[in-house]
Write an enzyme that holds these catalytic residues in place. Structure first.
Site, PDB file in Angstrom:
ATOM      1  N   LYS A   1       0.255   3.452  -2.933  1.00 47.42           N
ATOM      2  CA  LYS A   1      -0.982   4.212  -3.155  1.00 47.42           C
ATOM      3  C   LYS A   1      -0.787   5.735  -3.252  1.00 47.42           C
ATOM      4  O   LYS A   1      -1.294   6.370  -4.190  1.00 47.42           O
ATOM      5  CB  LYS A   1      -2.007   3.876  -2.071  1.00 47.42           C
ATOM      6  CG  LYS A   1      -2.506   2.430  -2.112  1.00 47.42           C
ATOM      7  CD  LYS A   1      -3.340   2.087  -0.892  1.00 47.42           C
ATOM      8  CE  LYS A   1      -3.871   0.652  -0.944  1.00 47.42           C
ATOM      9  NZ  LYS A   1      -4.501   0.229   0.340  1.00 47.42           N
TER      10      LYS A   1
ATOM     11  N   SER B   1       0.798  -1.239   0.000  1.00 48.24           N
ATOM     12  CA  SER B   1       0.000   0.000   0.000  1.00 48.24           C
ATOM     13  C   SER B   1       0.822   1.276   0.000  1.00 48.24           C
ATOM     14  O   SER B   1       0.296   2.360  -0.217  1.00 48.24           O
ATOM     15  CB  SER B   1      -0.933   0.015   1.209  1.00 48.24           C
ATOM     16  OG  SER B   1      -1.995  -0.879   1.002  1.00 48.24           O
TER      17      SER B   1
ATOM     18  N   TYR C   1      -3.530  -3.086 -10.211  1.00 49.31           N
ATOM     19  CA  TYR C   1      -3.416  -2.762  -8.776  1.00 49.31           C
ATOM     20  C   TYR C   1      -2.524  -3.778  -8.064  1.00 49.31           C
ATOM     21  O   TYR C   1      -1.631  -3.424  -7.286  1.00 49.31           O
ATOM     22  CB  TYR C   1      -4.809  -2.716  -8.133  1.00 49.31           C
ATOM     23  CG  TYR C   1      -4.749  -2.652  -6.623  1.00 49.31           C
ATOM     24  CD1 TYR C   1      -5.066  -3.779  -5.848  1.00 49.31           C
ATOM     25  CD2 TYR C   1      -4.308  -1.511  -5.971  1.00 49.31           C
ATOM     26  CE1 TYR C   1      -4.981  -3.741  -4.464  1.00 49.31           C
ATOM     27  CE2 TYR C   1      -4.203  -1.464  -4.577  1.00 49.31           C
ATOM     28  CZ  TYR C   1      -4.551  -2.585  -3.843  1.00 49.31           C
ATOM     29  OH  TYR C   1      -4.447  -2.562  -2.457  1.00 49.31           O
TER      30      TYR C   1
ATOM     31  N   TYR D   1      -4.672   4.529   8.031  1.00 53.15           N
ATOM     32  CA  TYR D   1      -6.004   3.933   8.254  1.00 53.15           C
ATOM     33  C   TYR D   1      -6.580   4.292   9.618  1.00 53.15           C
ATOM     34  O   TYR D   1      -6.471   5.426  10.076  1.00 53.15           O
ATOM     35  CB  TYR D   1      -5.918   2.421   8.106  1.00 53.15           C
ATOM     36  CG  TYR D   1      -5.222   1.995   6.852  1.00 53.15           C
ATOM     37  CD1 TYR D   1      -4.050   1.239   6.888  1.00 53.15           C
ATOM     38  CD2 TYR D   1      -5.691   2.386   5.610  1.00 53.15           C
ATOM     39  CE1 TYR D   1      -3.399   0.855   5.729  1.00 53.15           C
ATOM     40  CE2 TYR D   1      -5.044   2.026   4.442  1.00 53.15           C
ATOM     41  CZ  TYR D   1      -3.897   1.254   4.509  1.00 53.15           C
ATOM     42  OH  TYR D   1      -3.254   0.891   3.379  1.00 53.15           O
TER      43      TYR D   1
HETATM   44  O1  DON Z   1      -4.575  -4.905  -1.453  1.00 50.48           O
HETATM   45  C1  DON Z   1      -4.024  -5.408  -0.504  1.00 50.48           C
HETATM   46  O2  DON Z   1      -4.614  -5.890   0.407  1.00 50.48           O
HETATM   47  C2  DON Z   1      -2.537  -5.345  -0.479  1.00 50.48           C
HETATM   48  N1  DON Z   1      -1.980  -5.451  -1.777  1.00 50.48           N
HETATM   49  C3  DON Z   1      -2.061  -3.996   0.078  1.00 50.48           C
HETATM   50  C4  DON Z   1      -2.632  -3.717   1.385  1.00 50.48           C
HETATM   51  C5  DON Z   1      -1.723  -2.930   2.267  1.00 50.48           C
HETATM   52  O3  DON Z   1      -0.554  -2.814   2.060  1.00 50.48           O
HETATM   53  C6  DON Z   1      -2.332  -2.304   3.435  1.00 50.48           C
HETATM   54  N2  DON Z   1      -1.423  -1.567   4.208  1.00 50.48           N
HETATM   55  N3  DON Z   1      -1.160  -1.521   5.337  1.00 50.48           N
END
Ligand code: DON
Length: 622
Positions: free
Chosen positions: A80, A77, A202, A254
């Protein structure tokens, strides 16, 4: 994914305060237990939970790292905010706001909540928002979109990055929750293209291989107004960096965002691979990599390290660092501090009396609303009893949009006041380019007098005062008018005239050059010349140390010590001057000693006067 576990990477040089601190911090926090590597993406669960690296990058590209800062892992993430910046860069604020909001959800990163009122995901930091942003990647084909995505992250890292195909495949195989989110968004047209294609991009962006050092550079790119500190490549416009940092600050961690803002106070973004980036605008980018994450998806050691670094170095965004009053470096008047223009005794007398009518205000540092308000308030005070006010921007390294607006307003109102405003040291192509552009867009700005430096501005203001006082700074042809010969009898003046060589130079001519043998000295009859010296260790750069007008001498060292020329003298315009041969003067003085005595005592008086004034100036300027 084969791992090469690196030793604690601390490059010890004699003076290494930051490395030493990072080594201590790493050693201390590596004892912190808790959390576990994410395994809802099975490939991520295979990571060595003891990996732990910290990297800090400065806005000028200095990288400090300790521990496993060079071990590759997938960005997840942390991708992002950069994809969001890319979308802003290509679709603009309004275009992106249509597709994704900026409201924190207070929910987990993969929560299936959408802002139905606005028909868009709440923000680009949660998976739903990131999926909408992924659909905004440029490219007509999926291949092009993936390539553009990799180009983005490689330009941010300053090196070519690739995708961890094993992690990508693992997420593709298990990303059902994201699929659910994507289909819900398709259902309400929050995305338009095939969700699997959007998710493919994504998942690939989340699977880009990076190291903590790479991410520190990426974070420092945001700290550096969108310019990569290593490559100096402008990747995002500063206005969009502000948007990215704002959303990172409110949504990046978050449902831990509130506590993070309270404890750490830096815009940040975490990734389930166990990485966290944090940004201190204008200073540094930080990345911590340690796989064990907490229930909110944030690296346990990552949070601790950022808390400690923020407290240790006062990096919390709301630690007030800007002291707007420091913008006022100093101000002084031209009765005490004059330009480098050497003046005749008559002119100096007038300037000592009238010089208070010229104020010089030296500004420094950054011009933004608060500091510019300070500067203009001081300007208003000085303008009350000044005929000319010079603002010297030599030590100002930036002026933001608010500063430019306020200064343009001030120029407009000063145009109606009795005091004339003069600007110095705002070169068109330097850090104040925005200000010069803003000024050029207004009529008053066009009329505003601007000089390359405060010395030239001061000289012009002095000339105006002198002209106003009726002092003729024009031509001095007769020997008797010239200070150097004051006290000579008419016969002695005629003797001197007999050895004088009238010389004419055109604008830009070098009348004498630093290092040349000195056989002559000069008396200026008409025009002005500049005395320039080479600035040591700065190549061909030159500094104007004086300018001389009619009735004054230059090159007189030749007469005193016969040494080589100590500076260049260049004609500022067409000048007429009298050359006097040192040898001829000595021969003449053999029969008429009073000539040399008078000249030398006038010179000594001139030099002592200059010395006195220099001491006065130093006492004012120190
Ligand atoms: O989409 C997902 O769940 C993972 N590729 C990325 C989520 C993530 O890194 C959340 N961060 N803390």
């Amino acid at each position: 994914m084969d791992l090469v576990r690196g030793p604690a990477e601390v490059r010890h040089t004699a003076l290494a305060p930051i490395e030493d601190y990072l080594a201590e911090l790493h050693a201390r926090v590596s004892k912190l237990e808790g959390g576990a590597p994410a395994d809802y993406i099975p490939e991520l669960g295979k990571v060595d939970p003891n990996l732990f690296g910290i990297a800090i990058a400065t806005v000028d590209g200095q990288l400090y790292s300790v521990g496993d800062a060079h071990i590759p892992f997938t960005i997840q993430s942390v991708s992002k905010p950069f994809m969001y910046g890319y979308a802003l860069q290509h679709h603009g604020r309004a275009g992106v706001l249509k597709r994704v909001g900026v409201e924190p959800t207070g929910e987990a990163f993969n929560s299936i909540v959408l802002d139905e009122a606005a028909n868009r995901p709440f923000n680009p930091m949660v998976n739903a928002g990131a999926i909408a942003v992924a659909e905004m990647m440029q490219g007509d084909t999926q291949k092009q979109r993936i390539a553009n995505m990799l180009v983005l992250f490689s330009s941010l890292a300053g090196r070519d990055l690739d995708i961890d195909e094993a992690v990508f495949a693992s997420e593709l195989a298990t990303g059902h929750r994201n699929r659910a989110i994507a289909y819900m968004m398709l259902n309400t047209a929050m995305i338009e293209r095939d969700p699997n294609e959007v998710l493919d991009l994504y998942f690939r962006q989340c699977s880009v291989n990076v190291t903590a050092s790479d991410l520190a550079i990426m974070a420092a790119t945001l700290a550096n107004d969108g310019r990569n500190p290593l490559t100096d490549h402008a990747i995002f416009d500063a206005q969009y960096v502000r948007d990215m940092l704002t959303v990172m600050n409110s949504c990046g961690m978050y449902d831990y965002a509130g506590e993070w803002a309270y404890e750490v106070g830096m815009p940040a973004k975490s990734g389930v691979s166990g990485c966290i980036i944090a940004v201190n605008p204008g200073q540094i980018g930080i990345c911590v990599y340690a796989p064990p994450i907490d229930t909110q998806g944030n690296s346990v050691r990552g949070i601790r390290v950022c808390q400690e670094i923020s407290n240790e170095f006062q990096l919390h965004a709301f630690n007030n660092r800007t002291n707007v009053r420091s913008v006022l470096r100093r101000d002084y008047r031209a009765d005490l501090v004059r330009s480098n223009r050497l003046r005749t005794l008559e002119e100096r007398t007038i300037l000592t009396k009238e010089g208070r009518k010229i104020s010089v205000l030296e500004a420094q540092g950054a011009l933004f609303f608060g500091s510019t308000e300070q500067l203009l308030r001081r300007l208003a005070q000085l303008a009350q009893d000044s005929k000319y006010v010079i603002i010297d921007f030599k030590r100002v390294h930036m002026a933001d949009a608010s500063a430019c607006k306020l200064i343009v307003r001030a120029v407009r109102s000063m145009a109606k006041s009795s005091a004339e405003l003069v600007f110095a040291s705002i070169a068109g192509d330097g850090p104040l380019e925005r200000l010069t552009r803003a000024l050029a867009e207004t009529e008053e700005g066009h009329r505003l007098r601007q000089y390359r430096d405060a010395d030239a501005a001061l000289e012009w203001c002095e000339d105006q005062l002198l002209a106003g006082a009726g002092s003729s700074v024009g031509t001095k042809f007769s020997v008797s008018e010239i200070n150097l010969f004051k006290g000579l009898t008419p016969d002695e003046c005629r003797l001197v005239e007999s050895i004088i060589r009238p010389l004419v130079f055109d604008k830009g001519d070098v009348i004498m050059r630093e290092g040349d043998p000195a056989k002559l000295f000069f008396v200026l009859a008409r025009g002005t010349v500049s005395v320039e010296i080479k600035v040591h260790g700065k190549g061909e750069r030159r500094k104007r140390v004086a300018s001389i007008g009619p009735g004054l001498t230059f090159g007189e060292m030749a007469l005193l010590d016969g040494g080589k020329r100590s500076a260049d003298v260049i004609a500022n315009e067409r000048v007429i001057c009298y050359g006097l041969g040192v040898e001829e003067l000595h021969e003449l003085s053999a029969d008429h000693p009073n000539v040399m005595i008078t000249i030398l005592s006038n010179l000594t008086r001139e030099f002592s006067e200059r010395l006195r004034h220099a001491n006065e100036e130093i006492s004012v300027l120190e």
